[in-house]
Design an enzyme around this catalytic site. Structure first.
Site, PDB file in Angstrom:
ATOM      1  N   TYR A  55     -10.955   4.191  -1.471  1.00 30.61           N
ATOM      2  CA  TYR A  55     -11.144   2.844  -0.910  1.00 30.61           C
ATOM      3  C   TYR A  55     -10.831   1.730  -1.915  1.00 30.61           C
ATOM      4  O   TYR A  55     -10.344   0.662  -1.528  1.00 30.61           O
ATOM      5  CB  TYR A  55     -12.572   2.667  -0.385  1.00 30.61           C
ATOM      6  CG  TYR A  55     -12.949   3.593   0.739  1.00 30.61           C
ATOM      7  CD1 TYR A  55     -12.012   3.987   1.704  1.00 30.61           C
ATOM      8  CD2 TYR A  55     -14.250   4.087   0.863  1.00 30.61           C
ATOM      9  CE1 TYR A  55     -12.363   4.846   2.727  1.00 30.61           C
ATOM     10  CE2 TYR A  55     -14.605   4.945   1.896  1.00 30.61           C
ATOM     11  CZ  TYR A  55     -13.657   5.327   2.824  1.00 30.61           C
ATOM     12  OH  TYR A  55     -14.007   6.173   3.849  1.00 30.61           O
ATOM     13  N   TYR A  60       0.837  -1.198   0.000  1.00 31.26           N
ATOM     14  CA  TYR A  60       0.000   0.000   0.000  1.00 31.26           C
ATOM     15  C   TYR A  60       0.872   1.248   0.000  1.00 31.26           C
ATOM     16  O   TYR A  60       1.422   1.633   1.028  1.00 31.26           O
ATOM     17  CB  TYR A  60      -0.932  -0.018   1.200  1.00 31.26           C
ATOM     18  CG  TYR A  60      -2.142   0.858   1.003  1.00 31.26           C
ATOM     19  CD1 TYR A  60      -3.258   0.386   0.325  1.00 31.26           C
ATOM     20  CD2 TYR A  60      -2.161   2.164   1.475  1.00 31.26           C
ATOM     21  CE1 TYR A  60      -4.369   1.189   0.122  1.00 31.26           C
ATOM     22  CE2 TYR A  60      -3.265   2.974   1.272  1.00 31.26           C
ATOM     23  CZ  TYR A  60      -4.367   2.482   0.600  1.00 31.26           C
ATOM     24  OH  TYR A  60      -5.459   3.289   0.405  1.00 31.26           O
TER      25      TYR A  60
END
Ligand SMILES: [Zn+2]
Lengths: 462, 136
Positions: free
Chosen positions: A411, A358
C-alpha cells in the site's frame, strides 16, 4: 458540447465535449473562455472542452472569484493546498522494523523536511499495514507517533491510496477539517511475509467466487490486460522489458534503491516466466519501507522550510472491481481519473514535464501512458523502447525507479511516486533532475480497479 | 481451510451460494434483468443498470477466449500442483464474460472457441467451471 457564445474560437474549434467536472455546476454563467480567458458574450457552461489537443488549455485560468463564487458553487481546490514536506524510512530489506515503525520513521523525516513538530500535525491519513492489520490503524499510528489529531482516517484504496490521500488531504485542509495533514504509510512486506507470502495473500484477497477458484494471482490479472494489448496493437515482450530497464536506470541514479544492479532487455526476457507474458523482472519488487507526505495550505507552506509544491488538480475514477467486468482490457479508469485532474488543474498531458506512474508490472505502464495522454492508443510500446520515459525522454517517468526497482512495500508503494515528483519540482533530484514546473502522479489499485491522479507544480505553475 | 476459501463456497452470500449449487449440478448460470434485459455476472438480485429484479438464467456454456495468462508460479493458492495452468477470460455467446481456467494449456489463444465443463477447483475443492477448447 460547450453551449455558450462565451468561449473563444480556439476552444470551440478543438471540440469534443466531455462531461463537466464535478466542481463546476451545469448552468454556471461564464463571461470568458474557460481555456484562454478571451472575453466573449456571457454564456452558460453546459460541459467543458478538455481536448488535450487544445494548446490554450495550459494558459487559461479559471475566473473563480468572479464566476464560481457568484454562482454559489464550491470554491476551487486548485492551488489551495500544497505539499510542504516529504520523507522516507530506510527502504529495501529493512530488518527488525514493523510497518508502523517504518511509517513513523518516514513521518519524522517528513516533519524534519517541512520544519514542523508533532504538535503542528492535526490531521492524519494512514494506510493499513498489510503484514499485521490493526483495527483503527490511523489511531494506532497516532498513539505510537505521539500525535493527537482532530481529524484522522485509515485509508484503504489499495494501490490507489497514495494519490487519493493527497487529494483528500488537500480537501481536508481546504475545508478546514485540519490545518496540517500528515500522510503516513509503512509496511514490512519483504521481511514480514516474503515474496511468496505476498503473492499468496494478495491472491486470497481477490473475489472469492469469481477469481479465487481459478488461481488468479495478481500478476496474471495484469498479464491478461497486457495480452490484450499485444493482441490489439502488436506490443512485444521486448518493449515491455524496456520499461523495467528504464526504471532500473533511474533507480541506479538515486543511490539508495532496493534493486540497483545493472539490467538490460535480455536479462528481463531471460528471467523466469511468472504469468505469461510477464517474466519475474516484469514484476515489481516486494520491499520493506515507509513514505510520508505533509499537506497544508499553500499560504502556510510558503512560511515553512522548503519551497511549496502546490496541488493543482486531483481526480479519481472507479469502473469495475472484478476484472471480468472491466469495460475494456486495454484502457481503464485511469484515463478518466487523469482527465479529471487535468481539468481541475487547467492543463493537459502535453504540459507535463515529469511523471510518477504506478508501475506494478511493465505492461501496466504501457497502458497507463496511453490512458494519461502521453501516447496515442497502441503507440506506447515503440514510445518506451525509444527512450520516451527516460530521464532525457519526452516524459521522464518514475525517476526514482518506481515499484519495479526503487521500493514496493505494498500500500505505501504509490507514495514514493508522489515524493519523487515533489522532489523533482523542488529541484532536489540530484543525478536525475529534470527541468520542470508541472508534474503528474497516478496511483492504481486492484487490477486497474481504483484510480487516482494528482497534478503537482511549482509556484510558477500557479 | 482458509477464511477466503470458505467464502468461496458461498456460505455467506445467497447469490454466490446459488451459483455454486448450480455449478455442482453442472450448470453455468448468470443473471438477467426482468425489465431492461441486461445480463450480469456474477449473480445479483438487483440490476446494476436499472435497479429492477434480476432472474437466474442458464448459459449455453459456449464462447471464445477473450484473453489469458499461463501461470508458472502460483504461490500457495492451491494451484501448486497445476503449474503451468491457464487462467483466462471467456466471452460467452450469451453476452457476459467470466474468468476461469482454460485447457489444454499449451493451445490457448485469443479467439479460440471453447465450452464449459466442471471440475473441483484446486483452490476450493468445489465443482467450478473449466473451459475446454473446441477442436481446432
Ligand atoms: Zn435492468
Amino acid at each position: 458540447m460547450v453551449i455558450s457564445s462565451g468561449f473563444c474560437v480556439t476552444a470551440v474549434r478543438y471540440g469534443g465535449g466531455v462531461t463537466l467536472p464535478y466542481y463546476i455546476r451545469p448552468g454556471t454563467r461564464m463571461s470568458s473562455c474557460m481555456f484562454c480567458n478571451a472575453a466573449g458574450e456571457p454564456g452558460v457552461a453546459m460541459a467543458l472542452l478538455t481536448s488535450p489537443a487544445c494548446r490554450a488549455i495550459s494558459r487559461w485560468r479559471w475566473l473563480w472569484d468572479r464566476e464560481i463564487s457568484m454562482s454559489g458553487s464550491a470554491a476551487p481546490l486548485r492551488g489551495a493546498a500544497a505539499i510542504a514536506g516529504v520523507g522516507e524510512s530506510a527502504i529495501g530489506r529493512v530488518e527488525g522494523k514493523s510497518g508502523v515503525r517504518l511509517a513513523i520513521d518516514a513521518a519524522r523525516a517528513a516533519m524534519e523536511d517541512a520544519g514542523l513538530a508533532l504538535g503542528d500535525i492535526d490531521g492524519l491519513l494512514v494506510t493499513p499495514v498489510f503484514v499485521k492489520s490493526w483495527p483503527r490503524q490511523a489511531n494506532v499510528f497516532a498513539e505510537f507517533l505521539g500525535v493527537k489529531p482532530r481529524w484522522a482516517m485509515t485509508y484503504q484504496n489499495s494501490g490507489a491510496s497514495a494519490c487519493s490521500m493527497v487529494g483528500t488531504a488537500a480537501a481536508a485542509v481546504h475545508s478546514g477539517l485540519a490545518d496540517v495533514v500528515l500522510i503516513a504509510t509503512g509496511d514490512n512486506e519483504l521481511t514480514g511475509l516474503g515474496t511468496t507470502g505476498v503473492v499468496t495473500e494478495l491472491a486470497r484477497q481477490r473475489d472469492p467466487d469469481v477469481e479465487v477458484p481459478y488461481g488468479l494471482i495478481v500478476p496474471a490479472g495484469f498479464a491478461m490486460a497486457a495480452r490484450r494489448h499485444m493482441h490489439e496493437y502488436g506490443t512485444t515482450p521486448e518493449q515491455m522489458a524496456a520499461v523495467a530497464v528504464t526504471m532500473r536506470d533511474h533507480a541506479r541514479r538515486t543511490g539508495r534503491a532496493h534493486h540497483a544492479g545493472p539490467l538490460n532487455v535480455a536479462d528481463v526476457l531471460a528471467s523466469p516466466m511468472i504469468a505469461d507474458p510477464f517474466h519475474r523482472l516484469d514484476c515489481s519488487l516486494v520491499s520493506d519501507g515507509g513514505g510520508a507526505v505533509i499537506v497544508t495550505s499553500l499560504e502556510r507552506a510558503r512560511h515553512l522550510k522548503k519551497s511549496p509544491v502546490p496541488i493543482l488538480g486531483v481526480g479519481e475514477a472507479y469502473t469495475h472491481e472484478r476484472l471480468s467486468n472491466a469495460p475494456s482490457l486495454t484502457t481503464f479508469g485511469g484515463k478518466l481519473s487523469a482527465e479529471r485532474a487535468y481539468g481541475m488543474a487547467g492543463v493537459g498531458p502535453a504540459d507535463m514535464q515529469v511523471a510518477g506512474i504506478y508501475d506494478c508490472f511493465t505492461g501496466v505502464v504501457l497502458i497507463e501512458l496511453e490512458d494519461f495522454g502521453f501516447c496515442k492508443p497502441g503507440e506506447s510500446g515503440p514510445f518506451v523502447a525509444s527512450g520516451g520515459i527516460g530521464v532525457n525522454g519526452r516524459i521522464p517517468v518514475n525517476t526514482h525507479g518506481g515499484l519495479l526497482s526503487y521500493c514496493h512495500p505494498g500500500y505505501p508503494g504509490g507514495i514514493f511516486h508522489v515524493i519523487e515528483v515533489a522532489r523533482q519540482l523542488r529541484g532536489e533530484a540530484s543525478g536525475r533532475q529534470v527541468k520542470c514546473d508541472l508534474g503528474f502522479v497516478n496511483s492504481m489499485g486492484g487490477v486497474f480497479a481504483t484510480n487516482s491522479t494528482v497534478i503537482l507544480g511549482t509556484e510558477n505553475a500557479l | 481451510m482458509s477464511k477466503s476459501s470458505q467464502m468461496a463456497e458461498g456460505l455467506d452470500d445467497p447469490d454466490a451460494a446459488a451459483f455454486w449449487r448450480a455449478a455442482a449440478e453442472g450448470r453455468l448460470v448468470y443473471s438477467q434483468c426482468t425489465a431492461c434485459e441486461a445480463k450480469w455476472f456474477p449473480l445479483r438480485g438487483v440490476c446494476s443498470a436499472c435497479g429492477s429484479d434480476c432472474a437466474e438464467r442458464q448459459s449455453s456454456g459456449r464462447g471464445e477466449v477473450y484473453t489469458w495468462s499461463r501461470v508458472h508460479r502460483s504461490g500457495e493458492t492451491g494451484f501448486a500442483q497445476q503449474v503451468p495452468y491457464v487462467v483466462g477470460m471467456i466471452a460467452l455467446d450469451d453476452g457476459f464474460r467470466i474468468m476461469a481456467n482454460i485447457e489444454p494449456v499449451a493451445a490457448v489463444e485469443i479467439g479460440r472457441r471453447c465450452h464449459v465443463t466442471f471440475r473441483a477447483s484446486p483452490a476450493t475443492g468445489k465443482p467450478a467451471p473449466l473451459f475446454i477448447l473446441d477442436e481446432a
